[in-house]
Design a protein around this motif. Structure first.
Motif, PDB file in Angstrom:
ATOM      1  N   THR A  16       0.378  -0.009   5.612  1.00 56.62           N
ATOM      2  CA  THR A  16       1.796   0.398   4.718  1.00 56.62           C
ATOM      3  C   THR A  16       1.885  -0.950   4.246  1.00 56.62           C
ATOM      4  O   THR A  16       2.371  -0.670   3.236  1.00 56.62           O
ATOM      5  CB  THR A  16       2.758   0.317   5.462  1.00 56.62           C
ATOM      6  N   TYR A  31      -3.102   5.514   8.307  1.00 57.10           N
ATOM      7  CA  TYR A  31      -2.833   5.529   6.615  1.00 57.10           C
ATOM      8  C   TYR A  31      -4.100   5.857   6.570  1.00 57.10           C
ATOM      9  O   TYR A  31      -4.850   4.274   6.543  1.00 57.10           O
ATOM     10  CB  TYR A  31      -1.990   4.798   6.481  1.00 57.10           C
ATOM     11  N   CYS A  38      -5.866   4.156   2.137  1.00 59.89           N
ATOM     12  CA  CYS A  38      -6.795   4.371   1.233  1.00 59.89           C
ATOM     13  C   CYS A  38      -7.568   5.120   0.773  1.00 59.89           C
ATOM     14  O   CYS A  38      -9.010   5.190   0.311  1.00 59.89           O
ATOM     15  CB  CYS A  38      -6.860   2.300   0.532  1.00 59.89           C
ATOM     16  N   CYS A  81       2.056   2.782  -3.182  1.00 59.01           N
ATOM     17  CA  CYS A  81       0.808   3.447  -4.401  1.00 59.01           C
ATOM     18  C   CYS A  81       0.238   4.395  -4.522  1.00 59.01           C
ATOM     19  O   CYS A  81      -0.153   5.024  -3.521  1.00 59.01           O
ATOM     20  CB  CYS A  81      -0.353   2.190  -3.471  1.00 59.01           C
ATOM     21  N   TRP A  91      -3.443  -2.134  -6.617  1.00 55.39           N
ATOM     22  CA  TRP A  91      -2.499  -1.888  -6.169  1.00 55.39           C
ATOM     23  C   TRP A  91      -2.208  -1.249  -8.030  1.00 55.39           C
ATOM     24  O   TRP A  91      -2.041  -1.794  -8.649  1.00 55.39           O
ATOM     25  CB  TRP A  91      -0.852  -2.787  -5.818  1.00 55.39           C
ATOM     26  N   TYR A 101       0.353  -3.602   3.737  1.00 58.58           N
ATOM     27  CA  TYR A 101      -0.848  -4.338   3.601  1.00 58.58           C
ATOM     28  C   TYR A 101      -1.007  -4.756   1.103  1.00 58.58           C
ATOM     29  O   TYR A 101      -0.026  -3.800   0.903  1.00 58.58           O
ATOM     30  CB  TYR A 101      -2.011  -3.481   3.330  1.00 58.58           C
ATOM     31  N   GLN A 102      -1.214  -5.654   1.090  1.00 58.96           N
ATOM     32  CA  GLN A 102      -1.391  -5.986  -0.255  1.00 58.96           C
ATOM     33  C   GLN A 102      -2.975  -5.570  -1.272  1.00 58.96           C
ATOM     34  O   GLN A 102      -3.177  -6.866   0.048  1.00 58.96           O
ATOM     35  CB  GLN A 102      -0.179  -6.611  -0.565  1.00 58.96           C
ATOM     36  N   PHE A 120      -2.714   5.670  -2.130  1.00 57.60           N
ATOM     37  CA  PHE A 120      -1.809   5.724  -0.245  1.00 57.60           C
ATOM     38  C   PHE A 120      -1.647   7.384  -0.205  1.00 57.60           C
ATOM     39  O   PHE A 120      -1.160   8.189  -0.440  1.00 57.60           O
ATOM     40  CB  PHE A 120      -0.394   5.229   0.041  1.00 57.60           C
ATOM     41  N   CYS A 179       0.858  -1.363  -0.057  1.00 55.42           N
ATOM     42  CA  CYS A 179       0.055  -0.019  -0.118  1.00 55.42           C
ATOM     43  C   CYS A 179       0.766   1.598   0.007  1.00 55.42           C
ATOM     44  O   CYS A 179       0.351   2.337  -0.750  1.00 55.42           O
ATOM     45  CB  CYS A 179      -0.863   0.562   1.086  1.00 55.42           C
ATOM     46  N   THR A 231      -5.487   1.867   6.271  1.00 51.96           N
ATOM     47  CA  THR A 231      -4.682   0.573   5.995  1.00 51.96           C
ATOM     48  C   THR A 231      -3.420   0.550   7.137  1.00 51.96           C
ATOM     49  O   THR A 231      -3.422   1.484   7.397  1.00 51.96           O
ATOM     50  CB  THR A 231      -4.483   0.441   4.143  1.00 51.96           C
TER      51      THR A 231
END
Length: 63
Positions: free
Chosen positions: A37, A26, A28, A12, A44, A39-40, A15, A9, A35
Motif C-alpha cells: 500500500t 495487493y 498493481c 492509485c 502513479w 509503495y510509490q 491498485f 499505491c 505491491t
C-alpha cells in the motif's frame, strides 16, 4: 507529484486488493505484480477522490 503525501499505491487507480484464503494481497493491475500500500512508482495515477483531496489541499495552501 512524487513529493505529494498522497502518493502511494493504495491511492492509485491501478491498485487492486485481492483476498486469497485468509490473507489479503495487493496488486498493481498496470504493472502486473504484487505491491504494498505504501509503495510509490512514477506511473502513479491517483483515484478521483484523491485528486479532489489534493486540489482542496492545494487551494488551502494558496490562501
Amino acid at each position: 507529484m512524487k513529493n505529494s503525501r498522497f502518493h502511494a499505491c493504495a491511492t492509485c487507480i491501478h491498485f487492486r486488493p485481492e483476498k486469497s484464503g485468509d490473507s489479503l494481497k495487493y496488486y498493481c493491475a498496470r504493472l502486473g505484480f504484487e505491491t504494498k500500500t505504501h509503495y510509490q512508482f512514477d506511473c502513479w495515477n491517483p483515484k478521483e477522490n484523491i485528486k479532489k483531496l489534493m486540489a482542496r489541499e492545494s487551494q488551502v495552501n494558496r490562501e
